[in-house]
Design an enzyme around this catalytic site. Structure first.
Site, PDB file in Angstrom:
ATOM      1  CD  GLU B  53      62.328  24.228  55.590  1.00  0.00           C
ATOM      2  OE1 GLU B  53      62.629  23.032  55.796  1.00  0.00           O
ATOM      3  OE2 GLU B  53      62.249  25.069  56.492  1.00  0.00           O
ATOM      4  CG  PHE B 115      70.110  31.018  65.549  1.00  0.00           C
ATOM      5  CD1 PHE B 115      70.468  29.727  65.925  1.00  0.00           C
ATOM      6  CD2 PHE B 115      68.778  31.281  65.271  1.00  0.00           C
ATOM      7  CE1 PHE B 115      69.523  28.729  66.029  1.00  0.00           C
ATOM      8  CE2 PHE B 115      67.822  30.278  65.372  1.00  0.00           C
ATOM      9  CZ  PHE B 115      68.194  28.998  65.748  1.00  0.00           C
ATOM     10  CD  GLN B 116      67.119  29.079  62.135  1.00  0.00           C
ATOM     11  OE1 GLN B 116      66.433  30.043  61.826  1.00  0.00           O
ATOM     12  NE2 GLN B 116      66.609  27.878  62.386  1.00  0.00           N
ATOM     13  CE  LYS B 165      63.587  38.960  61.672  1.00  0.00           C
ATOM     14  NZ  LYS B 165      63.759  38.184  62.920  1.00  0.00           N
ATOM     15  CG  MET B 479      67.516   1.222  39.257  1.00  0.00           C
ATOM     16  SD  MET B 479      67.105   0.158  37.853  1.00  0.00           S
ATOM     17  CE  MET B 479      65.928   1.187  36.982  1.00  0.00           C
TER      18      MET B 479
END
Lengths: 176, 573
Positions: B53, B115-116, B165, B479
């Site tokens: 993502e 969950f999640q 959802k 760097m």
């Protein structure tokens, strides 16, 4: 520019979930120093009103206001520090008060134009509404008796109405 | 026209109504109803499946920077949404318009650590311009409409819409996106006209100046004010510096261009900034990488600051004349009040500093070693003088790109300037390429940053994105190593890299690639990439080298470390 001063600022905001979190998050993230913060309803449904006291340099105080104003849900900001304004806070102070000193505590509260709002056999709760310095003075004097518990709301503020001239009041000089 | 639709359909129909033709995302449990509805809309909106993502948010960012339109990314709840955050923070720092749609657990499970589940509104709060948690179907359409409005107006930025959802699965009667009105009483939107008194004060200061300098930032490009900026510079003969993100707002080949300033900006540009008497910042936020130590920046200058964001006024520096408003409108009302002047002594002084800089330029030194500036300059020549979009990662190669690629086109350099996000280049270039269609897009990344998101080579192949990829491989976090050289007595803690064979990596994804380690092969490799239909990867192996000039962090821009003068004894460095 460098010296710090204390400012009282009013912010109006949409009354939506999470708005206070946004404000608090901003203060924390930008490292702003906030002394007190009070929120409640305003006269307009859906708009909450917050008073907060912050200290810092002129630049920091301007940053606090412009950054706050950037929050989408903030509708207006006003710094009332240099304006004629009513600034008040409320404090509840639970003081040890047994038989011997109860009278003294009551007298002290009266001298400060505070109220006794709860009484038990060994304590009193004193309530005061006023400017911060008045509250501080009472708290200092009550320490002598032993403060069990204390809560202060932080300041709320409102600008005073502009004084009207005689002409504006009407020819008979009354406010009818 | 009002219809009865599911929440999931509202999401797609809203995106289509907002003109979104491509979006970047990855499905998961809490966003499944929305992905299930995608089939109905596939002919109107192209969904790009990402590998991670973070890639989705960088792709949306690259798309937005390259095209000026709002980029869209989609993720599921919890880990999916959290993976977007690096890209959202990158976009927030660089004022890039993005709308992120994330799935959230059903309302009945909110706050139950299901969950999640993660508090995505809370997590994204300080790194988005605004965000929404939609728990009611009635709020969904307005939230998306407001999100697009907020993302693209005023000072642009990312807006996240977290949709539970169950809302995606709820039927709504009477849905009509066009009829939704944006109601944001506390939001100051775009096209703000500056106070005429401030404009007049700015004009007076500019007209009185003897050694003026313009600092143009990305705000010029956001406001489409490049032409007005040029008129201002030419009318009063004012040299133009840019910030890193401002590169492309003023052609670096223009005689009045003094390139860009700051930590690794051109030395003559920093000299000009330090010596100017009036500094005119336009759409630049004057951050620490540009200014060096705040209270030693442009010590002789009075500062005129044009910006759409009132909070930028005086945030870092004391501003003499703040002008809050849209850069295009402000410059348009300023121009008639600007007197035609030339500043011959000042411009001659700058020319002198410029000659001095050229003398110690790495490209002027005779060396057989392949080096990044040589590669950048070759790429510039091979793209007909910069007719391409370059997307960089973060580090030494990023600074060299900015120094040696003479950008003349607006929006031709996409780079993570504010947040400095390693791993930005490849996914952002995918987004840029999808927005720009057939135009030439080049990735320029270091070996460290490239590996952070190189899994998106899968997306490159799957979508057949014709992006050309260069990796400047010095087997170091270059760097950081440079800082260890200068400030940590060459203790290379955590900077040497044991790299894979990048050519094999590319080939494993089905992408043609070659490795180059000699100067004479550079041109041929670039040509091969250009002639290849589809993506191509070139790994350039280079020895370690320092970026100069360099202003040590927290130091004044007057304390630049310069490259050693060849064949001359020197006490520098």
């Amino acid at each position: 520019m460098k010296f710090n001063s204390k400012h009282t600022i009013i912010a109006w905001m949409e009354d939506k979930p999470g708005v206070l979190n946004r404000v608090a998050g901003l203060f924390r993230r930008r490292n702003f120093n906030i002394e007190s913060l009070t929120v409640g309803h305003s006269e307009t449904p859906g708009i909450s009103r917050m008073t907060f006291v912050a200290s810092g340099s002129q630049r920091e105080l301007s940053q606090i206001q412009t950054q706050l104003d950037k929050l989408i849900n903030i509708t207006r900001i006003q710094d009332v520090t240099d304006e004629p304004a009513l600034v008040r806070e409320l404090a509840l102070i639970k003081v040890e008060a047994t038989g011997e000193n109860r009278h003294e505590v009551v007298q002290m509260a009266e001298l400060h134009r505070a109220e006794i709002v709860d009484v038990t056999i060994d304590s009193l709760v004193v309530q005061i509404v006023g400017r911060e310095d008045r509250v501080n003075a009472l708290v200092e004097n009550l320490r002598h008796f032993g403060i069990i518990e204390m809560v202060r709301t932080g300041a709320v503020a409102m600008t005073r109405s502009r004084l009207k001239t005689v002409e504006e009041f009407g020819s008979n000089g009354t406010n009818q | 026209m009002s219809r009865t639709v599911f929440g999931a359909q509202i999401i797609w129909e809203a995106l289509i109504a907002e003109g979104v033709d491509v979006c970047f995302g990855m499905p998961g449990g809490a966003i499944l109803p929305t992905y299930d509805a995608l089939a109905k809309y596939e002919y109107q909106i192209h969904h790009v499946l990402v590998t991670h993502e973070q890639g989705a948010s960088h792709m949306a960012d690259g798309y937005a920077r390259a095209t000026g339109r709002v980029g869209v990314c989609i993720a599921t709840s919890g880990p999916g949404a959290i993976n977007l955050m690096t890209g959202l923070a990158t976009a927030q720092m660089d004022s890039v318009p993005i709308v992120a749609i994330t799935g959230q657990v059903p309302v009945s499970l909110l706050g139950k650590d299901g969950f999640q589940e993660a508090d995505i509104q809370g997590v994204s709060l300080p790194i988005t311009k605004h965000n929404y948690l939609v728990t009611n179907i009635e709020e969904l359409g307005p939230a998306i409409k407001e999100a697009f409005y907020i993302a693209r107006t005023g000072r642009p930025g990312p807006v996240l819409v977290d949709v539970t959802k169950d809302v995606q699965q709820t039927l709504m009667e009477g849905f009509d996106y066009d009829a939704i009105e944006v109601n944001l009483p506390g939001y100051i939107s775009n096209k703000m006209e500056a106070d005429p008194k401030d404009i007049a004060r700015a004009a007076r200061l500019i007209n009185e100046s003897e050694r003026p300098v313009i600092v143009a930032g990305q705000g010029v490009s956001i406001a489409h004010a490049e032409a007005e900026l040029r008129v201002l510079a030419e009318k009063a003969n004012i040299p133009v510096a840019t910030s890193l993100l401002g590169i492309g707002t003023f052609p670096t080949t223009h005689p009045l261009s003094i390139s860009w300033g700051g930590m690794h900006g051109e030395a003559y540009c920093n000299h000009a900034l330090q010596e100017c008497d009036v500094l005119i910042a336009v759409g630049a936020r004057l951050d620490d990488r540009l200014t060096g130590k705040f209270d030693t920046f442009a010590p002789k200058a009075r500062i005129v600051h044009f910006d759409i964001d009132p909070a930028e006024m005086g945030k870092n520096l004391t501003i003499d004349t703040p002008v809050v408003g849209d850069a295009l409108l402000s410059l348009r009302s300023l121009l008639p009040q600007i007197e035609s002047t030339s500043h011959p002594d000042w411009l001659e002084q700058i020319e002198e500093w410029k000659r001095d800089s050229k003398e110690i330029d790495i490209l002027e030194q005779e060396t057989d070693d392949l080096n990044a500036p040589f590669i950048v300059r070759s790429l510039w020549h091979m793209t007909n003088g910069g007719d391409a979009t370059i997307v960089t990662d973060v580090g030494q190669h990023q600074m060299w790109e900015a120094q040696y690629f003479n950008h003349t086109k607006k929006r031709s350099l996409l780079t993570s300037g504010g947040l400095g996000t390693m791993g930005y280049a490849l996914p952002a270039a995918i987004g840029a390429q999808m927005g720009l269609k057939s135009e030439e897009v080049w990735v320029m990344a270091g070996d460290g940053g490239f590996q952070m998101t190189m899994i998106e080579l899968k997306t490159v192949r799957e979508q057949n994105v014709p992006v050309k990829i260069t990796i400047i491989n010095n087997s170091f976090l270059g760097m950081v190593q440079q800082w260890q050289d200068v400030f940590y007595e060459k203790r290379y803690s955590g900077t040497p890299l044991m790299n894979p064979d990048f050519v094999k990596i590319a080939e494993a994804y089905g992408i043609p690639a070659r490795m180059v380690d000699k100067k004479e092969d550079v041109e041929d490799a670039i040509r091969e990439a250009q002639e290849t239909d589809g993506p191509f990867l070139i790994e350039f192996r280079v020895p370690t080298e320092h970026v100069y000039p360099m202003v040590p962090a927290g130091k004044s821009n007057s304390e630049m470390i310069r490259r050693k003068r060849p064949l001359l004894p020197t006490d520098e460095e």
